[in-house]
Design a protein around this motif. Structure first.
Motif, PDB file in Angstrom:
ATOM      1  N   ARG A  80      -7.113  -1.033  -4.219  1.00  0.00           N
ATOM      2  CA  ARG A  80      -7.062   0.423  -4.069  1.00  0.00           C
ATOM      3  C   ARG A  80      -8.382   1.009  -3.630  1.00  0.00           C
ATOM      4  NH1 ARG A  80      -2.888   3.519  -7.634  1.00  0.00           N
ATOM      5  NH2 ARG A  80      -1.952   1.672  -8.343  1.00  0.00           N
ATOM      6  N   LEU A  89       0.853  -1.189   0.000  1.00  0.00           N
ATOM      7  CA  LEU A  89       0.000   0.000   0.000  1.00  0.00           C
ATOM      8  C   LEU A  89       0.883   1.231   0.000  1.00  0.00           C
ATOM      9  CD1 LEU A  89      -2.769  -0.200   2.766  1.00  0.00           C
ATOM     10  CD2 LEU A  89      -3.105  -0.252   0.294  1.00  0.00           C
ATOM     11  N   LEU A 148      -7.969   2.123   3.181  1.00  0.00           N
ATOM     12  CA  LEU A 148      -7.532   0.728   3.335  1.00  0.00           C
ATOM     13  C   LEU A 148      -6.556   0.560   4.496  1.00  0.00           C
ATOM     14  CD1 LEU A 148      -7.027  -0.386  -0.372  1.00  0.00           C
ATOM     15  CD2 LEU A 148      -8.918  -0.918   1.148  1.00  0.00           C
ATOM     16  N   ILE A 149      -5.906   1.659   4.897  1.00  0.00           N
ATOM     17  CA  ILE A 149      -4.979   1.579   6.033  1.00  0.00           C
ATOM     18  C   ILE A 149      -5.757   1.136   7.280  1.00  0.00           C
ATOM     19  CG2 ILE A 149      -3.472   2.949   7.551  1.00  0.00           C
ATOM     20  CD1 ILE A 149      -2.610   4.529   5.076  1.00  0.00           C
ATOM     21  N   LYS A 204       6.337   1.760  -4.097  1.00  0.00           N
ATOM     22  CA  LYS A 204       5.782   0.397  -4.078  1.00  0.00           C
ATOM     23  C   LYS A 204       6.485  -0.488  -5.106  1.00  0.00           C
ATOM     24  CE  LYS A 204       1.570   1.756  -5.134  1.00  0.00           C
ATOM     25  NZ  LYS A 204       1.766   3.213  -5.199  1.00  0.00           N
ATOM     26  N   TYR A 251      -5.902   9.007  -4.349  1.00  0.00           N
ATOM     27  CA  TYR A 251      -5.319   8.155  -3.303  1.00  0.00           C
ATOM     28  C   TYR A 251      -5.931   8.474  -1.940  1.00  0.00           C
ATOM     29  CZ  TYR A 251      -2.248   6.598   0.363  1.00  0.00           C
ATOM     30  OH  TYR A 251      -1.792   6.041   1.530  1.00  0.00           O
ATOM     31  N   ALA A 308     -10.804  -4.615  -1.946  1.00  0.00           N
ATOM     32  CA  ALA A 308     -10.270  -5.350  -0.801  1.00  0.00           C
ATOM     33  C   ALA A 308     -11.245  -6.452  -0.379  1.00  0.00           C
ATOM     34  CB  ALA A 308     -10.004  -4.399   0.365  1.00  0.00           C
ATOM     35  N   ASN A 366       2.623  -0.986   4.251  1.00  0.00           N
ATOM     36  CA  ASN A 366       2.247   0.376   3.880  1.00  0.00           C
ATOM     37  C   ASN A 366       3.491   1.251   3.888  1.00  0.00           C
ATOM     38  OD1 ASN A 366       0.613   2.721   3.480  1.00  0.00           O
ATOM     39  ND2 ASN A 366       0.704   3.096   5.691  1.00  0.00           N
ATOM     40  N   VAL A 424       0.211  -6.639   5.066  1.00  0.00           N
ATOM     41  CA  VAL A 424      -0.058  -5.500   4.185  1.00  0.00           C
ATOM     42  C   VAL A 424       0.993  -4.451   4.526  1.00  0.00           C
ATOM     43  CG1 VAL A 424      -1.715  -3.708   3.550  1.00  0.00           C
ATOM     44  CG2 VAL A 424      -2.514  -6.025   4.075  1.00  0.00           C
ATOM     45  N   TYR A 444      -7.157  -2.658   6.842  1.00  0.00           N
ATOM     46  CA  TYR A 444      -6.213  -3.736   7.160  1.00  0.00           C
ATOM     47  C   TYR A 444      -5.655  -3.616   8.571  1.00  0.00           C
ATOM     48  CZ  TYR A 444      -6.560  -5.368   2.392  1.00  0.00           C
ATOM     49  OH  TYR A 444      -7.039  -5.878   1.215  1.00  0.00           O
ATOM     50  N   THR A 497      -8.127   5.288  -1.558  1.00  0.00           N
ATOM     51  CA  THR A 497      -7.214   4.202  -1.177  1.00  0.00           C
ATOM     52  C   THR A 497      -6.769   4.276   0.284  1.00  0.00           C
ATOM     53  OG1 THR A 497      -6.442   4.145  -3.469  1.00  0.00           O
ATOM     54  CG2 THR A 497      -5.091   2.988  -1.857  1.00  0.00           C
ATOM     55  N   GLU A 498      -6.576   5.498   0.779  1.00  0.00           N
ATOM     56  CA  GLU A 498      -6.099   5.633   2.155  1.00  0.00           C
ATOM     57  C   GLU A 498      -7.003   4.915   3.187  1.00  0.00           C
ATOM     58  OE1 GLU A 498      -5.326   9.707   3.382  1.00  0.00           O
ATOM     59  OE2 GLU A 498      -3.265   9.127   3.837  1.00  0.00           O
TER      60      GLU A 498
END
Ligand code: AP5
Ligand code: MG
Ligand code: ZN
Length: 214
Positions: free
Chosen positions: A88, A6, A182-183, A13, A175, A93, A112, A110, A186, A179-180
């Motif tokens: 993303r 991530l 997802l922090i 990445k 992002y 997810a 990051n 995961v 997870y 996408t953020e």
């Protein structure tokens, strides 16, 4: 090892995934690279993806999920994989959770990579990529050995079309909004490992290997 990378666009990445793939001898699966190779080959998928990528937007979930679904079925993923740039979005997810469950496997970690937006803009403007193998270079921080050609393929490295500053700004916005989250997703599952990505490439690799205990 089954892992996800991530991080914001340009966090490193791809740069780090290549090293991890080598270390664990597992494939690096970059959805961005898959889209770019389709764009280069002029496929239908490539044409569709390009409309979104050029605007700094995400390619729709149903397209992206289909690609990853096919890729994870391939035999080289049997002993593990590194997903670079997927998932993303939360729906991606959730799809991945279901897919891995039906494959009878679990995610190990995961990873990051955290980098500030201001640093990202600096990195993107100097990025060069190999049009053949997708390796990332940087004019100042990580130039090819002869300054011009990919170390591996010996073809001239080029600038990515979506690395223009205005597109980078819109990719960063995408992002943060999509996408953020997802922090936390997870983090809540106890899978998140965050490594500071502001240091030099080699220092960051060391920090990642140390955090992973390899
Ligand atoms: P993608 O190709 O994944 O782009 P991205 O996430 O924006 O990430 P980048 O590849 O730009 O950055 P990176 O983190 O890999 O950094 P790198 O190692 O190259 O996706 C492109 C597009 O495809 C997306 O915008 C979207 O439209 C679409 N897409 C892809 N996946 C999708 C999905 N799942 N769903 C929907 N749409 C999707 O490093 C960057 C630069 O910095 C390089 O020049 C490198 O040499 C340099 N660098 C790296 N580390 C360091 C360091 N520590 N110090 C100094 N320089 C460094
Ligand atoms: Mg990348
Ligand atoms: Zn190459």
């Amino acid at each position: 090892m089954r892992m996800i990378m991530l991080g914001a666009p340009g966090a490193g990445k791809g740069t780090q995934a290549v090293k991890l793939a080598e270390k664990y001898n597992i494939p690096q699966i970059s959805t961005g690279d898959i889209f770019r190779s389709n764009i280069k080959n002029g496929t239908e998928l490539g044409k569709k993806a390009k409309e979104y990528i050029d605007k700094g937007m995400l390619v729709p979930d149903e397209i992206t999920i289909g690609i990853v679904k096919d890729r994870l079925q391939q035999t080289d993923c049997k002993n593990g994989f590194i997903l670079d740039g997927f998932p993303r979005t939360i729906p991606q997810a959730e799809y991945l959770d279901d897919a891995l469950e039906s494959m009878g496997v679990k995610l190990d970690v995961v990873l990051n990579i955290g980098v500030d937006d201001s640093e990202i803009i600096k990195r993107m403007s100097g990025r060069r990529v190999c049009p053949k193998c997708g390796l990332s270079y940087h004019t100042i921080f990580n130039p090819p050995k002869d300054a011009v050609n990919c170390d591996v393929c010996k073809v001239q490295v080029i600038q990515r079309e979506d690395d223009r500053e205005e597109t980078v700004i819109s990719r960063l916005k995408t992002y943060h909004s999509q996408t953020e989250p997802l922090i936390n997703y997870y983090g809540g599952k106890g899978l998140l490992l965050t490594v500071e990505g502001r240091d030099k490439i080699d220092e960051t690799t060391k920090a990642i290997f140390k955090a992973l205990g390899v």
